[in-house]
Scaffold this active site. Structure first.
Site, mmCIF file in Angstrom:
data_model
loop_
_atom_site.group_PDB
_atom_site.id
_atom_site.type_symbol
_atom_site.label_atom_id
_atom_site.label_comp_id
_atom_site.label_asym_id
_atom_site.label_seq_id
_atom_site.Cartn_x
_atom_site.Cartn_y
_atom_site.Cartn_z
ATOM 1 N N LEU A 279 -60.365 22.777 24.994
ATOM 2 C CA LEU A 279 -61.541 23.549 25.412
ATOM 3 C C LEU A 279 -62.006 24.516 24.324
ATOM 4 O O LEU A 279 -61.205 25.087 23.596
ATOM 5 C CB LEU A 279 -61.213 24.325 26.693
ATOM 6 C CG LEU A 279 -60.770 23.456 27.872
ATOM 7 C CD1 LEU A 279 -60.425 24.339 29.081
ATOM 8 C CD2 LEU A 279 -61.844 22.435 28.251
ATOM 9 N N HIS A 280 -63.328 24.672 24.233
ATOM 10 C CA HIS A 280 -63.941 25.598 23.279
ATOM 11 C C HIS A 280 -65.110 26.283 23.970
ATOM 12 O O HIS A 280 -65.332 26.081 25.175
ATOM 13 C CB HIS A 280 -64.372 24.842 22.015
ATOM 14 C CG HIS A 280 -65.209 23.634 22.277
ATOM 15 N ND1 HIS A 280 -66.461 23.697 22.839
ATOM 16 C CD2 HIS A 280 -64.962 22.303 22.103
ATOM 17 C CE1 HIS A 280 -66.961 22.488 22.966
ATOM 18 N NE2 HIS A 280 -66.065 21.611 22.538
ATOM 19 N N HIS B 201 -67.447 24.218 26.277
ATOM 20 C CA HIS B 201 -66.924 23.972 27.624
ATOM 21 C C HIS B 201 -67.035 25.240 28.481
ATOM 22 O O HIS B 201 -67.394 25.183 29.665
ATOM 23 C CB HIS B 201 -65.444 23.576 27.566
ATOM 24 C CG HIS B 201 -65.163 22.306 26.827
ATOM 25 N ND1 HIS B 201 -64.478 22.282 25.648
ATOM 26 C CD2 HIS B 201 -65.449 21.013 27.118
ATOM 27 C CE1 HIS B 201 -64.354 21.035 25.223
ATOM 28 N NE2 HIS B 201 -64.945 20.240 26.098
ATOM 29 N N GLN C 113 -63.183 5.126 27.898
ATOM 30 C CA GLN C 113 -64.363 5.390 27.074
ATOM 31 C C GLN C 113 -64.061 5.399 25.583
ATOM 32 O O GLN C 113 -64.940 5.696 24.780
ATOM 33 C CB GLN C 113 -65.042 6.695 27.502
ATOM 34 C CG GLN C 113 -64.286 7.960 27.144
ATOM 35 C CD GLN C 113 -64.911 9.187 27.810
ATOM 36 O OE1 GLN C 113 -64.874 9.342 29.015
ATOM 37 N NE2 GLN C 113 -65.508 10.056 27.009
ATOM 38 N N GLY D 176 -72.916 18.966 29.081
ATOM 39 C CA GLY D 176 -73.546 19.596 27.938
ATOM 40 C C GLY D 176 -74.662 18.750 27.340
ATOM 41 O O GLY D 176 -74.560 17.527 27.268
ATOM 42 N N GLU D 177 -75.716 19.436 26.873
ATOM 43 C CA GLU D 177 -76.782 18.739 26.148
ATOM 44 C C GLU D 177 -76.278 18.219 24.804
ATOM 45 O O GLU D 177 -76.915 17.365 24.202
ATOM 46 C CB GLU D 177 -77.966 19.693 25.937
ATOM 47 C CG GLU D 177 -78.669 20.067 27.235
ATOM 48 C CD GLU D 177 -79.890 20.944 27.007
ATOM 49 O OE1 GLU D 177 -80.109 21.389 25.858
ATOM 50 O OE2 GLU D 177 -80.611 21.200 27.986
ATOM 51 N N ASP E 203 -74.049 16.197 24.286
ATOM 52 C CA ASP E 203 -73.921 14.744 24.456
ATOM 53 C C ASP E 203 -75.157 14.269 25.227
ATOM 54 O O ASP E 203 -75.085 13.944 26.412
ATOM 55 C CB ASP E 203 -72.622 14.436 25.197
ATOM 56 C CG ASP E 203 -71.404 14.916 24.421
ATOM 57 O OD1 ASP E 203 -70.957 14.211 23.520
ATOM 58 O OD2 ASP E 203 -70.920 16.032 24.704
ATOM 59 N N GLN F 156 -75.243 10.871 26.934
ATOM 60 C CA GLN F 156 -74.358 10.896 28.108
ATOM 61 C C GLN F 156 -75.070 11.553 29.299
ATOM 62 O O GLN F 156 -75.017 11.053 30.423
ATOM 63 C CB GLN F 156 -73.094 11.681 27.752
ATOM 64 C CG GLN F 156 -72.195 12.013 28.919
ATOM 65 C CD GLN F 156 -70.880 12.623 28.453
ATOM 66 O OE1 GLN F 156 -70.007 11.904 28.005
ATOM 67 N NE2 GLN F 156 -70.738 13.925 28.546
ATOM 68 N N ARG G 205 -63.627 17.663 18.411
ATOM 69 C CA ARG G 205 -63.299 16.860 17.231
ATOM 70 C C ARG G 205 -63.479 17.635 15.926
ATOM 71 O O ARG G 205 -63.083 17.144 14.870
ATOM 72 C CB ARG G 205 -64.132 15.574 17.203
ATOM 73 C CG ARG G 205 -63.719 14.581 18.295
ATOM 74 C CD ARG G 205 -64.408 13.231 18.142
ATOM 75 N NE ARG G 205 -63.804 12.211 18.979
ATOM 76 C CZ ARG G 205 -64.278 11.825 20.163
ATOM 77 N NH1 ARG G 205 -65.366 12.385 20.658
ATOM 78 N NH2 ARG G 205 -63.672 10.878 20.854
HETATM 79 P P1 AMP Z 1 -65.721 16.668 26.249
HETATM 80 O O1 AMP Z 1 -64.480 17.441 26.590
HETATM 81 O O2 AMP Z 1 -65.992 16.594 24.788
HETATM 82 O O3 AMP Z 1 -65.812 15.366 26.982
HETATM 83 O O4 AMP Z 1 -66.917 17.553 26.809
HETATM 84 C C1 AMP Z 1 -66.944 17.960 28.155
HETATM 85 C C2 AMP Z 1 -68.295 18.531 28.473
HETATM 86 O O5 AMP Z 1 -68.562 19.640 27.621
HETATM 87 C C3 AMP Z 1 -69.427 17.505 28.241
HETATM 88 O O6 AMP Z 1 -70.374 17.645 29.283
HETATM 89 C C4 AMP Z 1 -69.982 17.939 26.916
HETATM 90 O O7 AMP Z 1 -71.336 17.589 26.751
HETATM 91 C C5 AMP Z 1 -69.816 19.438 26.996
HETATM 92 N N1 AMP Z 1 -69.826 20.019 25.657
HETATM 93 C C6 AMP Z 1 -69.072 19.643 24.589
HETATM 94 N N2 AMP Z 1 -69.395 20.374 23.510
HETATM 95 C C7 AMP Z 1 -70.382 21.230 23.888
HETATM 96 C C8 AMP Z 1 -71.152 22.231 23.220
HETATM 97 N N3 AMP Z 1 -70.962 22.515 21.936
HETATM 98 N N4 AMP Z 1 -72.084 22.904 23.932
HETATM 99 C C9 AMP Z 1 -72.283 22.621 25.246
HETATM 100 N N5 AMP Z 1 -71.590 21.692 25.928
HETATM 101 C C10 AMP Z 1 -70.655 20.997 25.258
#
Ligand code: AMP
Length: 287
Positions: free
Chosen positions: A34-35, A38, A62, A148-149, A151, A154, A188
């Site tokens: 998480l960052h 998230h 995926q 999140g926008e 992605d 997605q 990543r």
């Molecule tokens: P992930 O853990 O990478 O699958 O991301 C989980 C959710 O967090 C997804 O809906 C992503 O689009 C969102 N997300 C990832 N990075 C960001 C970001 N920098 N800003 C906003 N939402 C994000």
């Protein structure tokens, strides 16, 4: 106190209790590590619902066979502490066996919208995403799910999933959270070497320059080509795409009276980075 729940049946019980008490429930699906991006989804979820469930599940469906499923970061105790500090009500942490029982064979195929852009570079990726999100929505039965926008493709695929399958949940997009130099936060980014981390800023910079040119009326082809050249000149090894698309259909952005989205994916060392920016529709001058 953030309760960790590993079984779908237990998650359902929690959500049923909350709903019975008249509470609104939001789900934030993640793959962990998480960052701030998230946590922005979590904060928005807390503004829109009284109970928030965050799921952490690194979804094997995926990832392609040559992708980073095995080395994907999994700092679970750190993640748990962040969710606790944010006041999240429950962490849904299912095992692969809990999500994909023996003989599991169902797939949700998004169709063409899942076959372009990242879907072309990562065959099967969006079927994996759509299938796991449908499962998470079925397991958590939230009123609202946030994505999140960052992605963008997605998000468009999941809006279509919920609309076309009549799933009783609202999908809420949340703007991309960036580091101070403009790079979009991503789990990543930890793969980047210090030198690559400096080069990576070329991605948001190229998108910003291209967005400005397009909104000033420039033609798509030359602007996309210039952005790609800028990325290669900055040290990116290859560019999967830089392309201006209709924000909803992901068709090329020919009808500029509609909102567009400039999307890019490119490889820096062994890391694949994606990013996107909005393209405002052209306003017809009436004078
Ligand atoms: P992930 O853990 O990478 O699958 O991301 C989980 C959710 O967090 C997804 O809906 C992503 O689009 C969102 N997300 C990832 N990075 C960001 C970001 N920098 N800003 C906003 N939402 C994000």
């Amino acid at each position: 106190m953030t309760e960790t729940v590993t079984q779908i049946a237990d998650l359902r019980r929690h959500v049923a209790t909350w709903r019975h008490a008249g509470e609104a429930v939001a789900l934030v699906p993640t793959m962990g590590a998480l960052h701030d991006g998230h946590m922005a989804l979590v904060a928005e979820a807390q503004r829109r619902a009284t109970r928030v469930v965050v799921s952490i599940f690194v979804n094997p469906l995926q990832f392609g066979p040559a992708e980073d499923f095995d080395r994907y970061p999994r700092p679970l105790e750190r993640d748990r502490a962040l969710l606790e500090a944010a006041g999240v009500d429950a962490l849904f942490l299912p095992s692969v066996a809990e999500m994909y029982t023996p003989g599991f064979s169902m797939r949700i195929e998004p169709g063409p919208i899942g076959e372009v852009l990242d879907g072309a570079a990562r065959p099967g990726h969006f079927a994996g995403v759509a299938t796991v999100v449908a499962k998470l929505l079925g397991a958590a039965t939230p009123d609202l799910a946030l994505f999140g926008e960052k992605d963008w493709q997605q998000l468009t695929v999941l809006r279509k999933l919920v609309r076309e399958l009549n799933l009783p949940v609202a999908i809420q997009g949340v703007p991309t959270v960036r580091d101070s130099d403009g790079l979009a936060r991503s789990s990543r980014n930890v793969y980047l070497s210090p030198e690559e981390r400096l080069q990576a800023v070329a991605l948001p910079q190229a998108l910003q320059a291209a967005t400005a040119a397009l909104e000033a009326g420039a033609a798509l082809g030359p602007v996309e080509a210039a952005a790609e050249a800028a990325l290669l000149a900055a040290g990116f090894a290859s560019v999967d795409y830089v392309t201006a698309r209709d924000a909803e259909t992901l068709e090329p952005w020919h009808d500029r009276s509609r909102p567009g989205r400039l999307l890019a994916a490119a490889h820096l060392g062994r890391t694949r980075l994606i990013d996107n920016l909005p393209l405002s529709p052209a306003v017809h001058q009436s004078i």
